[in-house]
Design a protein around this motif. Structure first.
Motif, PDB file in Angstrom:
ATOM      1  N   TYR A 207      -3.708   2.550  -4.551  1.00 14.85           N
ATOM      2  CA  TYR A 207      -5.089   3.028  -4.412  1.00 14.85           C
ATOM      3  C   TYR A 207      -5.081   4.446  -3.850  1.00 14.85           C
ATOM      4  O   TYR A 207      -4.203   4.830  -3.070  1.00 14.85           O
ATOM      5  CB  TYR A 207      -5.884   2.103  -3.495  1.00 14.85           C
ATOM      6  N   PHE A 209      -7.486   7.099  -1.691  1.00 14.02           N
ATOM      7  CA  PHE A 209      -8.641   7.185  -0.794  1.00 14.02           C
ATOM      8  C   PHE A 209      -8.800   8.634  -0.336  1.00 14.02           C
ATOM      9  O   PHE A 209      -7.810   9.351  -0.131  1.00 14.02           O
ATOM     10  CB  PHE A 209      -8.456   6.281   0.427  1.00 14.02           C
ATOM     11  N   SER A 249      -6.968  12.845   2.404  1.00 10.09           N
ATOM     12  CA  SER A 249      -6.805  11.863   1.291  1.00 10.09           C
ATOM     13  C   SER A 249      -5.423  11.229   1.408  1.00 10.09           C
ATOM     14  O   SER A 249      -4.514  11.791   2.028  1.00 10.09           O
ATOM     15  CB  SER A 249      -6.993  12.539  -0.060  1.00 10.09           C
ATOM     16  N   GLY A 285     -12.756   5.739  -2.859  1.00  7.57           N
ATOM     17  CA  GLY A 285     -11.478   5.053  -3.132  1.00  7.57           C
ATOM     18  C   GLY A 285     -11.488   4.440  -4.524  1.00  7.57           C
ATOM     19  O   GLY A 285     -12.524   4.040  -5.034  1.00  7.57           O
TER      20      GLY A 285
END
Ligand code: NAG
Length: 293
Positions: A207, A209, A249, A285
């Motif tokens: 993932y 984010f 990030s 996200g």
């Protein structure tokens, strides 16, 4: 006929006896005697030749004479002329002898000549397959084939979708609790819970984010938490009458059920996170790619 032969035999015997004994035994048969033999004792070579001729004639006639006597008058012997030499007696002709034993086998003959060439024989059975030949040269490239049919619909990609993008509607005044972003830009899968401010992982995978925080009036210390543990830290020192931006990030691998959120960390007044109608603070996200195993 038989009588005539007998008389002839008799005449021959008489001639032989005359030649041997030297006297004529048949004075009473002058006519026939003159035909076959001389009427007087012979002398020299002429007498011997006549004797031999008469003997030959006798041998030629004897077989029929013997047969006649045995079949018709067995035991009867023609009467001999009187006055023959003393001690002589004619015997009965004997029977023909038995066949002798077969002779030995003859020698093998010489080999015969070579015969002519025979006809051609029938064709033999089919033989075994031969060895494979060497591979031929590669052929020219063929023309492109027709376009194939459209494939069946694949597995729905929706289940592998997970993304959210949210923002603050009001400034944050509370520390040590997850920041609740209630301005929803995108949250179609509802993996982000606006009531708790936490993202819930439903698809294991990697993932991405990021967050962009507007800072106003106070410093900001903010962390990104994963399951009650801060994994990312951002610090911004506020200066008077300015608006700052604090951002960061990160890529995180999440398992099913993992939770991610933003939260002010540390002690003190570090909750300068700000937002109004024209200055946003956002949190985003999404799933970069899911696990395949
Ligand atoms: C947010 O930004 C606008 C300009 O885009 C500004 O006029 C406004 O006053 C700002 N809010 C604060 C608290 O500065």
């Amino acid at each position: 006929m038989s009588t005539r032969l007998q008389r002839l035999d008799h005449l021959l015997l008489t001639s032989i006896l005359t030649a041997v004994c030297g006297s004529d035994p048949t004075p009473e048969a002058p006519t026939e005697d003159t035909l076959l033999s001389p009427s007087h004792p012979v002398e020299g070579d002429k007498g011997l030749r006549m004797l031999l001729l008469q003997a030959v004639l006798l041998l030629l006639v004897l077989p029929s004479h013997g047969q006649d006597t045995t079949t018709k008058e067995p035991g009867v012997v023609p009467a001999l002329p009187s006055g023959v030499c003393s001690g002589w007696m004619a015997g009965i002709p004997g029977h023909p002898g038995h066949n002798g034993i077969p002779g030995r086998d003859g020698r093998d003959g010489t080999p015969g000549e070579k015969g002519e060439k025979g006809d051609e024989g029938l064709a033999g059975p089919k033989g075994d397959p031969g060895k494979s030949g060497v591979p031929g040269l590669e052929g020219p490239r063929g023309f492109p084939g027709d376009q194939g049919r459209k494939g069946d619909p694949g597995e729905s990609a929706y289940v592998y979708r997970s993304a959210f993008s949210v923002g603050l509607e009001t400034r944050v005044t509370v520390s040590n609790v997850p920041i609740r972003f209630t301005k929803i830009f995108y949250n179609q899968q509802n993996h982000y819970d606006g009531s708790t401010g936490k993202f819930h992982c439903n698809i294991p995978g990697l993932y991405y984010f990021s967050y962009h925080i507007t800072v106003y009036l106070k410093d900001v210390k903010v962390s990104l938490y994963k399951n009650d543990k801060a994994v990312l830290f951002t610090f911004d020192q506020y200066q008077d009458k300015d608006l700052d931006q604090a951002s960061s990030s990160v890529l995180l691998h999440l398992e099913m059920g993992d939770q991610v959120w933003l939260q002010v960390y540390g002690t003190g007044e570090h909750n300068g996170i700000y937002a109004d109608n024209v200055n946003d603070s956002t949190f985003t996200g999404f799933l970069l790619y899911h696990d395949t195993n």
